[in-house]
Design a protein around this motif. Sequence first.
Motif, PDB file in Angstrom:
ATOM      1  N   LEU A 156       0.723  -1.164  -0.067  1.00 40.29           N
ATOM      2  CA  LEU A 156      -0.047  -0.087  -0.024  1.00 40.29           C
ATOM      3  C   LEU A 156       0.912   1.220  -0.180  1.00 40.29           C
ATOM      4  O   LEU A 156       0.591   2.238  -0.683  1.00 40.29           O
ATOM      5  CB  LEU A 156      -0.874  -0.024   1.227  1.00 40.29           C
ATOM      6  CG  LEU A 156      -2.235   0.708   1.052  1.00 40.29           C
ATOM      7  CD1 LEU A 156      -3.094  -0.207   0.212  1.00 40.29           C
ATOM      8  CD2 LEU A 156      -2.930   0.487   2.428  1.00 40.29           C
ATOM      9  N   ALA A 157       1.905   1.049   0.786  1.00 40.62           N
ATOM     10  CA  ALA A 157       2.806   2.297   1.063  1.00 40.62           C
ATOM     11  C   ALA A 157       3.532   2.459  -0.307  1.00 40.62           C
ATOM     12  O   ALA A 157       3.506   3.628  -0.819  1.00 40.62           O
ATOM     13  CB  ALA A 157       3.781   2.167   2.040  1.00 40.62           C
ATOM     14  N   ASP A 158       3.950   1.592  -1.172  1.00 42.93           N
ATOM     15  CA  ASP A 158       4.282   1.611  -2.197  1.00 42.93           C
ATOM     16  C   ASP A 158       3.626   2.298  -3.266  1.00 42.93           C
ATOM     17  O   ASP A 158       3.858   3.089  -4.334  1.00 42.93           O
ATOM     18  CB  ASP A 158       5.106   0.222  -2.703  1.00 42.93           C
ATOM     19  CG  ASP A 158       6.146  -0.405  -1.822  1.00 42.93           C
ATOM     20  OD1 ASP A 158       6.777   0.532  -1.609  1.00 42.93           O
ATOM     21  OD2 ASP A 158       6.587  -1.618  -2.068  1.00 42.93           O
ATOM     22  N   VAL A 159       2.522   1.843  -3.233  1.00 45.93           N
ATOM     23  CA  VAL A 159       1.294   2.391  -4.223  1.00 45.93           C
ATOM     24  C   VAL A 159       1.304   3.876  -4.046  1.00 45.93           C
ATOM     25  O   VAL A 159       1.251   4.698  -4.959  1.00 45.93           O
ATOM     26  CB  VAL A 159       0.066   1.545  -4.213  1.00 45.93           C
ATOM     27  CG1 VAL A 159      -0.933   2.310  -4.911  1.00 45.93           C
ATOM     28  CG2 VAL A 159       0.199   0.229  -4.613  1.00 45.93           C
ATOM     29  N   LEU A 175       4.616   5.564  -5.410  1.00 40.41           N
ATOM     30  CA  LEU A 175       4.480   5.553  -6.776  1.00 40.41           C
ATOM     31  C   LEU A 175       3.450   6.605  -7.547  1.00 40.41           C
ATOM     32  O   LEU A 175       3.764   7.208  -8.470  1.00 40.41           O
ATOM     33  CB  LEU A 175       4.274   4.284  -7.402  1.00 40.41           C
ATOM     34  CG  LEU A 175       5.547   3.424  -7.228  1.00 40.41           C
ATOM     35  CD1 LEU A 175       5.131   1.840  -7.514  1.00 40.41           C
ATOM     36  CD2 LEU A 175       6.830   3.770  -8.140  1.00 40.41           C
ATOM     37  N   VAL A 176       2.231   6.811  -6.945  1.00 39.50           N
ATOM     38  CA  VAL A 176       1.318   7.393  -7.632  1.00 39.50           C
ATOM     39  C   VAL A 176       1.646   8.862  -7.233  1.00 39.50           C
ATOM     40  O   VAL A 176       1.734   9.865  -8.295  1.00 39.50           O
ATOM     41  CB  VAL A 176      -0.188   7.228  -6.795  1.00 39.50           C
ATOM     42  CG1 VAL A 176      -1.078   8.342  -7.238  1.00 39.50           C
ATOM     43  CG2 VAL A 176      -0.588   5.765  -7.331  1.00 39.50           C
ATOM     44  N   THR A 177       2.239   9.334  -6.091  1.00 40.30           N
ATOM     45  CA  THR A 177       2.633  10.747  -5.894  1.00 40.30           C
ATOM     46  C   THR A 177       3.757  11.149  -6.342  1.00 40.30           C
ATOM     47  O   THR A 177       4.013  12.324  -6.311  1.00 40.30           O
ATOM     48  CB  THR A 177       2.497  10.924  -4.510  1.00 40.30           C
ATOM     49  OG1 THR A 177       3.340   9.888  -3.669  1.00 40.30           O
ATOM     50  CG2 THR A 177       1.329  10.739  -3.912  1.00 40.30           C
ATOM     51  N   LYS A 178       4.799  10.127  -7.062  1.00 38.83           N
ATOM     52  CA  LYS A 178       6.056  10.726  -7.565  1.00 38.83           C
ATOM     53  C   LYS A 178       5.646  11.367  -8.936  1.00 38.83           C
ATOM     54  O   LYS A 178       4.788  11.544  -9.603  1.00 38.83           O
ATOM     55  CB  LYS A 178       6.705   9.389  -8.064  1.00 38.83           C
ATOM     56  CG  LYS A 178       7.880   9.010  -6.829  1.00 38.83           C
ATOM     57  CD  LYS A 178       8.636   8.007  -7.448  1.00 38.83           C
ATOM     58  CE  LYS A 178       9.998   7.920  -6.420  1.00 38.83           C
ATOM     59  NZ  LYS A 178      10.541   6.810  -6.639  1.00 38.83           N
ATOM     60  N   SER A 219       7.577   7.040 -11.664  1.00 41.29           N
ATOM     61  CA  SER A 219       5.948   6.941 -11.192  1.00 41.29           C
ATOM     62  C   SER A 219       5.113   5.711 -11.579  1.00 41.29           C
ATOM     63  O   SER A 219       5.490   4.868 -11.530  1.00 41.29           O
ATOM     64  CB  SER A 219       5.433   8.373 -11.733  1.00 41.29           C
ATOM     65  OG  SER A 219       4.174   8.464 -11.203  1.00 41.29           O
ATOM     66  N   MET A 220       4.135   5.954 -12.130  1.00 45.90           N
ATOM     67  CA  MET A 220       2.959   4.994 -12.502  1.00 45.90           C
ATOM     68  C   MET A 220       3.385   4.212 -13.645  1.00 45.90           C
ATOM     69  O   MET A 220       3.025   3.050 -13.848  1.00 45.90           O
ATOM     70  CB  MET A 220       1.588   5.464 -12.690  1.00 45.90           C
ATOM     71  CG  MET A 220       0.910   5.609 -11.303  1.00 45.90           C
ATOM     72  SD  MET A 220       1.100   4.429 -10.240  1.00 45.90           S
ATOM     73  CE  MET A 220       0.052   3.102 -10.728  1.00 45.90           C
TER      74      MET A 220
END
Lengths: 166, 103, 395
Positions: C54-57, C60-63, C244-245
Amino acid sequence: MNTVFFLVFGLIVVVCAINVVVQRHPISSAISLIGVMGSLAIIYLQLGAEFMAAAQIIVYTGAVMVLFIFVIMLLNAGSEEGGKGPLTVRLLGVPLLLVFLGLLSYLIQRLFSDTGPVRFGDFKGGSPADVGRALFSTYLLPFEITSVLILIAILGAIVLARKELD
Amino acid sequence: MPAAVPLSWYLVLSAVLFSLGVAGFFFRRNIITMFMSIELMLNAVNLSFVAFSFQLKQVSGNIFAFFVMVVAAAEAAVGLAIILTVFKNRATLNVDRIDSMKY
Amino acid sequence: MSFIIISIIKAAVVAAALLTTLAYLQWIERKVLAHIQLRLGPSRVGPHGLLQPLADVIKLVTKEDLIPPEANKFVYILAPFLAVATALVSVSVIPFGREIEIFGYRTPMQLTDLNIGVLFILAVSSLGVYGVALGGWASNNKYSLLGALRSSAQMISYELPVSLALVSPLLLLNTLSLGEIVQKQAGFLLGFIPNWSIFQLPFPQLLSFVVFLIAGFAETNRIPFDLPEAENELVAGYHTEYSSMKFAAFFMAEYANMITVAAVTTTVFLGGWQPALPGSLGHLAPVALFFMAGMVAFYHGFHPARARDRMTLPVVGAAFLALSALFLVPWVQAAFLPLFWFVVKTGVIFFLFVWVRGTLPRFRYDQLMAFAWKSMFPLAMANLLLTGLAVGLWG
């Protein structure tokens, strides 16, 4: 449903094919050609040619076009320079092609005006089993000859490509 | 809108594809794009074969299209090897520059 | 009409389950790898690092999403989508279990049973190379391009052994539909050897199973065949420029490909959802397995040396015991026993992927190619010929 199917994928095929011709960068042309081949596979499915649809994706999109993209990447081919070509081609090319296309379409409409509508599921003879049976009985000799042809092609490709090594 | 289109529409689609292939072959000067136009023409012919196979309710059309496909794959292998060799020798992909056989 | 509704529901369920599994596979891999190397692995975010995916997601989304200025923008954005789409599509033909009844409507636990299912999987997996090749080319970076070139050569080469190894069991099973493939592997030889195609007479497919698995490692670009992203030579290979994504999409595609290979291996070689143990033993296996897992969790939870896990492990143990009890209910047993066996077999193969990653070093590039053409290909070919001969003589 059949009509919608044909129109949607036929449109994709034509748009991608036009893109193949007008794009200046070979990679863009190649991607468009992949689109043409993928949509054609779906049209094959509609025509009951299951095996051909799968083979179209595996052989054309999965192997031949990967080879094209591989070569384009390997040669780092850039956009085409604006070569003009001969005057006759520039002036007469498009009109002559349109005449050719019109003639072909006219002939098709004339010769095949009485063909029935294409409904999905009318023809089920294109399954892998049927194709295999025909391939290994009626068409055995051509099949074997093709395998020899492929062998020759492999050898030719190897000989051509290894020349610069020595 | 009719529930199903007649077979001739498929043949016209094939004719359009073939003409576009011819156009690409004549108008483009990049040897790879020309080669791709040839593949486009072969695909157009395959579509006709499959469509006729449907019309005649026979598997032969599929078989013929299969052979066309195999030959196209072999042709692509050899053709791209030739293109590689030409590029190594002439450092260009423009067919107008590969003209030493003319003179 | 109800067919369409059921299909949509099934697709939604499979997609949700698959995406969650993808996120947690990464956690499992990091944990297993860490324990192989005597480390702890992710352990900060949530108990035992369970919230790490969850933390990884979120990370990655906010990068920031960078696009290199000289990149071909359209292809650059298209490539990760292609990669992830082709990786996810093949799951749609994998059978997870036998027919079940939902609200009076009978449906197989499979999205769709194509009668060219195996060809479909081969076709879709042959498209997987585009995501990698185009992504590497469009980044306009020499390392990306080298990675993409390597990967397209490698994937084309290893497609041959994959297809040939897949064809041999098909000769025994005589169908291309994956649903039927599983049904034809039902039953037991001599009462205890499962009739899977790796054991099936007249010619057990052990060799092609091994070839398929090894070539599958290469197709998914995993260690020891991860030349396209060899970090000490190519930075990160084809996804060097991605962030990012889009980077996450490539990452997801790799795991989805692994699931596909594991699921196809399970379906074609290991009998899919057929039980591995005969009769009532097969029914009791999940009960015993979950019971044991629950007991182990309880033991460690109340161990004085593990004060930090006093709260979490007993909860996990209770969950396992509940699962164990659930598998004694006849209705649950009938519906989910096949799914249990499928997940167990796929999980074992996934574990093998991680195990190999923790154990083996990387091949050299010429070794990789020589291995494909000089060992894998002739082996698969010989196996195919022998299978054909055996089926022709005794089949």
